[in-house]
Design a protein around this motif. Sequence first.
Motif, mmCIF file in Angstrom:
data_model
loop_
_atom_site.group_PDB
_atom_site.id
_atom_site.type_symbol
_atom_site.label_atom_id
_atom_site.label_comp_id
_atom_site.label_asym_id
_atom_site.label_seq_id
_atom_site.Cartn_x
_atom_site.Cartn_y
_atom_site.Cartn_z
ATOM 1 N N CYS A 39 89.582 40.289 23.427
ATOM 2 C CA CYS A 39 88.458 40.491 24.355
ATOM 3 C C CYS A 39 87.548 39.262 24.444
ATOM 4 O O CYS A 39 87.139 38.869 25.535
ATOM 5 C CB CYS A 39 87.666 41.727 23.960
ATOM 6 S SG CYS A 39 88.561 43.268 24.269
ATOM 7 N N ALA A 40 87.242 38.645 23.313
ATOM 8 C CA ALA A 40 86.329 37.494 23.310
ATOM 9 C C ALA A 40 87.051 36.185 23.565
ATOM 10 O O ALA A 40 86.600 35.361 24.362
ATOM 11 C CB ALA A 40 85.579 37.437 21.977
ATOM 12 N N GLY A 41 88.167 35.981 22.887
ATOM 13 C CA GLY A 41 88.834 34.683 22.935
ATOM 14 C C GLY A 41 89.790 34.483 24.084
ATOM 15 O O GLY A 41 90.123 33.350 24.427
ATOM 16 N N THR A 42 90.240 35.578 24.689
ATOM 17 C CA THR A 42 91.182 35.454 25.806
ATOM 18 C C THR A 42 90.546 35.964 27.093
ATOM 19 O O THR A 42 90.391 35.213 28.054
ATOM 20 C CB THR A 42 92.490 36.218 25.511
ATOM 21 O OG1 THR A 42 93.043 35.741 24.283
ATOM 22 C CG2 THR A 42 93.506 36.006 26.625
ATOM 23 N N PHE A 43 90.186 37.229 27.114
ATOM 24 C CA PHE A 43 89.661 37.828 28.336
ATOM 25 C C PHE A 43 88.334 37.195 28.754
ATOM 26 O O PHE A 43 88.188 36.732 29.889
ATOM 27 C CB PHE A 43 89.518 39.347 28.172
ATOM 28 C CG PHE A 43 89.162 40.045 29.445
ATOM 29 C CD1 PHE A 43 90.132 40.326 30.382
ATOM 30 C CD2 PHE A 43 87.852 40.394 29.709
ATOM 31 C CE1 PHE A 43 89.805 40.954 31.584
ATOM 32 C CE2 PHE A 43 87.511 41.023 30.896
ATOM 33 C CZ PHE A 43 88.487 41.307 31.833
ATOM 34 N N VAL A 69 84.749 33.716 31.983
ATOM 35 C CA VAL A 69 83.563 32.855 31.940
ATOM 36 C C VAL A 69 83.892 31.377 32.149
ATOM 37 O O VAL A 69 83.077 30.636 32.710
ATOM 38 C CB VAL A 69 82.812 33.064 30.597
ATOM 39 C CG1 VAL A 69 81.683 32.081 30.417
ATOM 40 C CG2 VAL A 69 82.301 34.490 30.503
ATOM 41 N N ARG A 70 85.061 30.945 31.737
ATOM 42 C CA ARG A 70 85.395 29.520 31.808
ATOM 43 C C ARG A 70 86.477 29.205 32.858
ATOM 44 O O ARG A 70 86.237 28.442 33.775
ATOM 45 C CB ARG A 70 85.859 29.005 30.440
ATOM 46 C CG ARG A 70 84.812 29.086 29.369
ATOM 47 C CD ARG A 70 83.656 28.180 29.682
ATOM 48 N NE ARG A 70 82.667 28.250 28.613
ATOM 49 C CZ ARG A 70 81.514 27.648 28.662
ATOM 50 N NH1 ARG A 70 81.171 26.926 29.695
ATOM 51 N NH2 ARG A 70 80.662 27.761 27.663
ATOM 52 N N ASN A 73 92.235 26.775 27.976
ATOM 53 C CA ASN A 73 93.512 27.477 27.899
ATOM 54 C C ASN A 73 94.073 27.446 26.484
ATOM 55 O O ASN A 73 94.699 28.410 26.042
ATOM 56 C CB ASN A 73 94.532 26.894 28.882
ATOM 57 C CG ASN A 73 95.723 27.807 29.003
ATOM 58 O OD1 ASN A 73 95.615 28.909 29.517
ATOM 59 N ND2 ASN A 73 96.857 27.373 28.474
ATOM 60 N N HIS A 74 93.852 26.352 25.769
ATOM 61 C CA HIS A 74 94.278 26.311 24.364
ATOM 62 C C HIS A 74 93.552 27.391 23.561
ATOM 63 O O HIS A 74 94.153 28.032 22.688
ATOM 64 C CB HIS A 74 94.032 24.933 23.749
ATOM 65 C CG HIS A 74 94.871 23.843 24.312
ATOM 66 N ND1 HIS A 74 96.137 24.018 24.815
ATOM 67 C CD2 HIS A 74 94.619 22.515 24.452
ATOM 68 C CE1 HIS A 74 96.622 22.867 25.231
ATOM 69 N NE2 HIS A 74 95.718 21.938 25.025
ATOM 70 N N VAL A 75 92.272 27.593 23.861
ATOM 71 C CA VAL A 75 91.514 28.655 23.193
ATOM 72 C C VAL A 75 92.168 30.003 23.496
ATOM 73 O O VAL A 75 92.373 30.828 22.597
ATOM 74 C CB VAL A 75 90.031 28.651 23.621
ATOM 75 C CG1 VAL A 75 89.301 29.898 23.122
ATOM 76 C CG2 VAL A 75 89.338 27.383 23.136
ATOM 77 N N ARG A 76 92.509 30.235 24.763
ATOM 78 C CA ARG A 76 93.141 31.505 25.142
ATOM 79 C C ARG A 76 94.497 31.666 24.454
ATOM 80 O O ARG A 76 94.834 32.758 23.991
ATOM 81 C CB ARG A 76 93.315 31.597 26.652
ATOM 82 C CG ARG A 76 92.017 31.567 27.407
ATOM 83 C CD ARG A 76 92.174 31.823 28.867
ATOM 84 N NE ARG A 76 93.026 30.865 29.556
ATOM 85 C CZ ARG A 76 93.293 30.923 30.851
ATOM 86 N NH1 ARG A 76 92.790 31.902 31.598
ATOM 87 N NH2 ARG A 76 94.060 30.017 31.411
ATOM 88 N N SER A 77 95.261 30.597 24.390
ATOM 89 C CA SER A 77 96.578 30.648 23.741
ATOM 90 C C SER A 77 96.446 31.019 22.270
ATOM 91 O O SER A 77 97.143 31.918 21.776
ATOM 92 C CB SER A 77 97.292 29.299 23.853
ATOM 93 O OG SER A 77 97.552 28.978 25.184
ATOM 94 N N LEU A 115 97.511 34.542 20.431
ATOM 95 C CA LEU A 115 98.470 34.517 19.328
ATOM 96 C C LEU A 115 97.866 35.133 18.068
ATOM 97 O O LEU A 115 98.524 35.922 17.375
ATOM 98 C CB LEU A 115 98.934 33.081 19.058
ATOM 99 C CG LEU A 115 100.000 32.930 17.975
ATOM 100 C CD1 LEU A 115 101.264 33.688 18.352
ATOM 101 C CD2 LEU A 115 100.296 31.446 17.767
ATOM 102 N N ALA A 116 96.627 34.804 17.786
ATOM 103 C CA ALA A 116 95.953 35.389 16.620
ATOM 104 C C ALA A 116 95.780 36.897 16.790
ATOM 105 O O ALA A 116 95.963 37.665 15.832
ATOM 106 C CB ALA A 116 94.601 34.715 16.399
ATOM 107 N N ALA A 117 95.460 37.346 18.002
ATOM 108 C CA ALA A 117 95.338 38.783 18.263
ATOM 109 C C ALA A 117 96.686 39.471 18.056
ATOM 110 O O ALA A 117 96.749 40.567 17.476
ATOM 111 C CB ALA A 117 94.828 39.024 19.684
#
Length: 161
Positions: free
Chosen positions: A98-102, A107-108, A141-145, A149-151
């Motif tokens: 929810c925070a790191g991908t969605f 927002v970005r 996008n690296h943050v989302r990736s 993956l962590a999720a």
Amino acid sequence: MDLAAVVHALAFVETLLLGLMAGFFYAFSICVMDALAQRPPAQAVAAMQAINRVVLNRLFLPVFVGLAPLSLLTAALAFAAWPLRPALWAAAASLLYCAGTFAVTVVRNVPMNDALARVDTDGADAAARWAGYLSRWMRWNHVRSLSSLAALACAAMGLRG
């Protein structure tokens, strides 16, 4: 079917969908954007504009958007039906997605995509706009990736029990 079994089924579906999202964002990080970067800026902008239009389809959007409430529901129910440790893994999976991908997407990346949609590919500033977009968009996008993956890893750990 008892609540624990329902939560397990939801968590299994969530894990599969997290895998799809992690793979989707990973593909952009490792090849799609690099391929676009090798094109002349006008072509790269036009291609990314097309990608941003096409991605809003009936296969991607329900998974991407629906995964946020699914993960929240799974985490909430996990606290009611599972032991604490797997419930915490489910909560971590939900928070990461929810925070790191969605949220990062909303927002970005989406505002950057909206700005790129207004770029005239034949305009004098297309090359500069593309260069700025590419580096910033890739960073997020690296943050989302990594978040996806962590999720996925957390969801899998929650399924382990």
